[in-house]
Design a protein around this motif. Structure first.
Motif, PDB file in Angstrom:
ATOM      1  N   PRO A 259      23.755  25.413  80.221  1.00 43.53           N
ATOM      2  CA  PRO A 259      25.345  24.492  79.974  1.00 43.53           C
ATOM      3  C   PRO A 259      25.271  23.685  81.391  1.00 43.53           C
ATOM      4  O   PRO A 259      25.100  23.871  82.315  1.00 43.53           O
ATOM      5  N   GLN A 260      25.689  22.065  80.845  1.00 37.04           N
ATOM      6  CA  GLN A 260      26.123  21.418  81.442  1.00 37.04           C
ATOM      7  C   GLN A 260      27.587  21.378  81.873  1.00 37.04           C
ATOM      8  O   GLN A 260      27.720  20.799  80.777  1.00 37.04           O
ATOM      9  N   CYS A 261      28.036  21.514  82.642  1.00 32.37           N
ATOM     10  CA  CYS A 261      29.414  22.094  82.609  1.00 32.37           C
ATOM     11  C   CYS A 261      30.294  21.322  83.146  1.00 32.37           C
ATOM     12  O   CYS A 261      29.688  21.128  84.832  1.00 32.37           O
ATOM     13  N   GLN A 262      30.922  20.974  83.021  1.00 32.37           N
ATOM     14  CA  GLN A 262      32.129  19.590  83.333  1.00 32.37           C
ATOM     15  C   GLN A 262      33.403  19.899  83.112  1.00 32.37           C
ATOM     16  O   GLN A 262      34.096  20.123  81.976  1.00 32.37           O
ATOM     17  N   CYS A 263      34.551  19.824  84.278  1.00 32.61           N
ATOM     18  CA  CYS A 263      36.266  20.071  84.194  1.00 32.61           C
ATOM     19  C   CYS A 263      36.584  18.739  83.857  1.00 32.61           C
ATOM     20  O   CYS A 263      36.350  17.960  84.212  1.00 32.61           O
ATOM     21  N   ALA A 264      37.432  18.448  82.694  1.00 34.62           N
ATOM     22  CA  ALA A 264      38.344  16.995  82.118  1.00 34.62           C
ATOM     23  C   ALA A 264      39.566  17.054  82.626  1.00 34.62           C
ATOM     24  O   ALA A 264      40.410  16.523  82.371  1.00 34.62           O
TER      25      ALA A 264
ATOM     26  N   CYS B 119      37.653  15.553  88.243  1.00 34.69           N
ATOM     27  CA  CYS B 119      36.396  16.526  89.820  1.00 34.69           C
ATOM     28  C   CYS B 119      34.685  15.770  88.623  1.00 34.69           C
ATOM     29  O   CYS B 119      35.388  16.181  87.114  1.00 34.69           O
ATOM     30  N   LEU B 120      34.265  15.455  88.722  1.00 38.30           N
ATOM     31  CA  LEU B 120      32.581  15.000  88.270  1.00 38.30           C
ATOM     32  C   LEU B 120      32.139  15.654  88.486  1.00 38.30           C
ATOM     33  O   LEU B 120      30.591  15.643  87.792  1.00 38.30           O
ATOM     34  N   ASP B 121      31.725  16.839  89.395  1.00 36.22           N
ATOM     35  CA  ASP B 121      30.721  17.423  89.501  1.00 36.22           C
ATOM     36  C   ASP B 121      30.403  18.178  88.021  1.00 36.22           C
ATOM     37  O   ASP B 121      31.450  18.303  86.749  1.00 36.22           O
TER      38      ASP B 121
END
Length: 78
Positions: free
Chosen positions: A30-35, A61-63
């Protein structure tokens, strides 16, 4: 009591990597990103932090990772 001062001896709780709103794709891995929106800064583990120019700045954070950091709210239960 919570102190919000820039002291170099100990990082503040809010700088630890954590995420309440984590968005992941259904791909494998999965590609996870914190919103999460934080004021004036991202957590310490964030490499790509984007903030608005408002006062205070709203930062995200765009990581992307293949995992989610632990929820930030859980530490209030200790």
């Amino acid at each position: 009591s919570v102190h919000h001062q820039d002291s170099s001896d100990e990082p503040s709780e809010s700088s630890h990597p954590c995420c309440d709103l984590c968005l992941c794709t259904k791909s494998i891995p999965p590609q996870c990103q914190c919103a999460d929106i934080r004021l004036d800064s991202c957590h310490s583990a964030c490499k790509s932090c984007m903030c608005t120019r408002s006062m205070p700045g709203q930062c995200r954070c765009l990581d992307t990772h293949d995992f989610c950091h632990k929820p930030c709210k859980s530490r209030d239960k200790d």
